[in-house]
Each structure stands twice: as C-alpha cells, then as structure tokens.
Design an enzyme around this catalytic site. Sequence first.
Site, PDB file in Angstrom:
ATOM      1  N   GLU A 168       0.872  -1.306   0.068  1.00 12.82           N
ATOM      2  CA  GLU A 168       0.041  -0.051  -0.004  1.00 12.82           C
ATOM      3  C   GLU A 168       0.743   1.350   0.022  1.00 12.82           C
ATOM      4  OE1 GLU A 168      -2.878  -0.128   3.241  1.00 12.82           O
ATOM      5  OE2 GLU A 168      -3.789  -1.854   2.589  1.00 12.82           O
ATOM      6  N   GLU A 356      -5.355  -8.491   0.866  1.00 14.73           N
ATOM      7  CA  GLU A 356      -6.009  -8.096   2.392  1.00 14.73           C
ATOM      8  C   GLU A 356      -7.380  -7.789   1.986  1.00 14.73           C
ATOM      9  OE1 GLU A 356      -4.408  -4.759   4.358  1.00 14.73           O
ATOM     10  OE2 GLU A 356      -2.336  -5.481   4.272  1.00 14.73           O
TER      11      GLU A 356
HETATM   12  O1  IFM Z   1      -4.238  -2.523   9.337  1.00 10.60           O
HETATM   13  C1  IFM Z   1      -4.055  -2.268   7.953  1.00 10.60           C
HETATM   14  C2  IFM Z   1      -2.670  -2.714   7.358  1.00 10.60           C
HETATM   15  O2  IFM Z   1      -1.916  -2.231   7.853  1.00 10.60           O
HETATM   16  C3  IFM Z   1      -2.997  -2.169   5.932  1.00 10.60           C
HETATM   17  N1  IFM Z   1      -4.021  -2.368   5.278  1.00 10.60           N
HETATM   18  C4  IFM Z   1      -5.302  -2.020   5.789  1.00 10.60           C
HETATM   19  C5  IFM Z   1      -5.518  -2.643   7.184  1.00 10.60           C
HETATM   20  C6  IFM Z   1      -6.631  -2.220   7.898  1.00 10.60           C
HETATM   21  O3  IFM Z   1      -6.676  -0.676   8.183  1.00 10.60           O
END
Ligand code: IFM
Length: 452
Positions: A168, A356
């Site tokens: 990200e 994710e």
């Molecule tokens: O906790 C975060 C993660 O570190 C990166 N993606 C989103 C998750 C939830 O906010």
Amino acid sequence: MTEPFLLFPDGFIWGCATASYQIEGAFDEDSKGESIWDRFSHTPGKITNGDTGDVACNHYHRFAEDVNLMSKIGLKAYRFSISWPRIIPDGIGEANEKGLAFYDRLVDKLLEKQIIPFVTLYHWDLPQALEDKGGWRNKDTAFAFAEYAKVVVNCLSDRVTKWMTLNEAPCVVHGYQREDSAPGAREPEKVINQIIHNLLLAHGLGVQVIRGNAKKQPEVGLVHNPSVKIPKTNSPEDTAAVKTAWFDANAWWFEPLYRGKYPEKLWREKRNDIPQITDEDMKIISTPTDFLGLNIYTGNLVEADHNRNSEGLKEVAYPREQPKTAMGWYINPDCIYYGLKAVAERYDVKKFFISENGCAFDDVVSYDGNIYDHYRINYLKDHFLSAYRAVSEGINLVGYFVWSLMDNFEWTRGYSKRFGIVFIDYNNSQKRILKESALWYKNIIEQNGIFK
Ligand code: IFM
C-alpha cells in the site's frame, strides 16, 4: 431449497495477513533499530490511548504458538512483513544476524506446518535513520531498499518463493501528507509526487533484486490498495463514468507500473509539480511482475452525471442506512469484484491475489469465553462471494488473504480496532482466542468453497 455450493478453483490459496510493526513487539530487542513508527507512536498525542507497538501481540516471542494456530485454522498461506530496522538497524550497512534469525525460524516453522510463506518486504516501518536523511523524499532510499531486499533474499530465498515488494504505497505517502501517520510530515504536492516516484522505483528495484538473487524460482509482485469505484447501476453511462473515475484516481500508480510512463493527462495537470524522473527509472518501475496483490476493504459509488462536471460523473453518497465497520468504512461487497475487474480490464496482470480484506468490529468476549463475531462472518462471506463472481468471469484470482490473522496495532487507532479472526486479550498477557470467524474460515478452507 438448498443454496448452491460454489467451489473455488483447485489449489486456491486461502490465507491470512499481518505486518511486522502491528504484531511483533520486541521493538528494541536483539539490536533492532528504531523505525518511524516507533518514533511516531512514542510521540505523545499521536496514537489513540497512547498505544505503541512496543509489545503489540508479542509475536516475536510467540510466533511458534501463532503458527500452530494458523495450522489449526487450516491456512494454506501466511502473508507477513519483514521489519527493515530489525534486519538493517540503520537502514543501510551491516545486517543484524539476530533479526534475520527470527524470520529464519518463522519460515521454518511455517514450512513445517505446510503453510506457504508470502513475504512482504516493506509494510511502512522505515528505519528512522533513513527518515533522518529524507526518508522517501530521497531517491537514495529506493536504492537502500534494494540493498535491504538483497539481504533478506539471500537469507530466505532457499525456502521462500512468494515475494511482495511494498504494501500500500499510497498509505506510505499519507505519512508525508498529513500528520496522523508516520513520519507525520506535511509536504507540498511536488515533494509528494517525488515520493510516489521513489516508492515506485523501490518496487522496481526490489523486483530486479529478487529475480537476480533468489535461490529458488521466485514469484514477485506489488501489493496495492486502489481506490475502488463501483457503478451505481449497470447502465452503460454509469459503467463509462466508473472507468473515468477509476483512471483519475489510480492511473498515477498503475500507468508507470504497467505502461512505463506517467499518464499524460495527469502529467499535464500537475505541470509544476511533476517529479524528476529518468528513462532508466521508468524501465525499472515497469519491470514485469508475476502477480498483483490488491488490498480492498470498500469502494465509492459512482454514476454518470452530465450536468455536474465536464467528465460527466459524480460520486454518490451511500444511503444513511448503509452498514459500516468499526472503522467507519461502508460495507459494499461489490468492491472486490469491481476492484479486480477495473485492473484486469486495463492491464495484463498474470495473477491476482486479494492480499488483504477484512473488517474491524467491536468484539466482546461472551460469558462462555467465546467471541461470536457473526457480523465478521457475514462480511467475509459476502466478500468471498464477490471474489467468486470475479473468478467465474475469468479473472485469474488465485488467492485471498484475510486481514488479519489476529487483532493488532491498527496504526493511529492503536489497539482500539480489532480486525483479527483471532482475539488478542491485551489485558491478559496477549492471550489468543479463536473467534467464531476463525472456525468458520477453517470450514471454507477445508471445502475450498462457500454456500451462496
Ligand atoms: O491494518 C491495515 C494494514 O496495515 C494495511 N491495510 C489496511 C489494514 C486495515 O486498516
């Protein structure tokens, strides 16, 4: 009437994800260096309740127990990140053998349990020593990242074959745009665009280093969090509006990665704020990858509107009754399908992972000691179904990582937000309890499918 059972493709990789700073703790043990998140969380007033990642889930000391839990859930894969300052405390220079030894043991334990390790090299915990030299504003950081990647690859690539460069990158940029994320700076647009370029370059250099040094044939990709646009209706007008909205929000990242150049329209618009680039940088950034990981949690509704602006689109507010997670994020499972489709339509991505997806809710331990998180089960079920829709339309989605294996340090929100399918009792020496969702997920994994 029984609902149809939807089978995912053979070998579909069901996993969970975490990140070093969010779970490891041991923030100053075994010669680890300071990271920007150590510095930031130790600064009064930055994190909810004054929380820090000093202990977090104490995974550094309890990793073996955690891998046993993964095995109990039946995970096929585990996505975790490496703490750069644990490996190279000052960001550049001597490697820290004790830090490497930790990940060495973790990988061995995962393989012993037949869980595939997916290694992310950078999930936001930049060594503070590099931030002191400009951090991601400084192009040298991209080259330092490549050196660090080489050290990790030399150590783990006899066993690890799945590599993710950056997690990200847009969130890394936030740390330089607003004060609620490390390093907590506020830079002007021109610097921000240079930071984006340096991050993209780090990714490309990382891909080359992994390919050039891995002992076993690697698969390499980036993990990105696109801004997902969902059409309000299926009309051709709304579909076209979504395409334009998607491009404006995401092309600055995707075009360099997949076409080797910044998008002309946006480049012109940025005029005085464009980054310094070279042709060689652009070649490195667009080095082909084996997969793309998408982190998707929600999406914005878009519709055509020729009265409002020249592009003929507008973002539509969700209705007041639209459910939200504890993060305040709207729940719209279509985000998975449209998130994948937008990228698959435009670029030649060989394989996708949902790297994710998950949700925070205010879990409570019930009188019998269990956590009945049916709301999380509903959320995951609907998002898995949306993934299935993408697969059934031919998108090559090969795996899905639930965020997160366990409750953890949710950055600025500290421990106040729980994303895990394993509950962490922070008041009781980080005791782990499998939530109902973990047992439900086990079943999905075993059957490699889901009832509609
Ligand atoms: O906790 C975060 C993660 O570190 C990166 N993606 C989103 C998750 C939830 O906010």
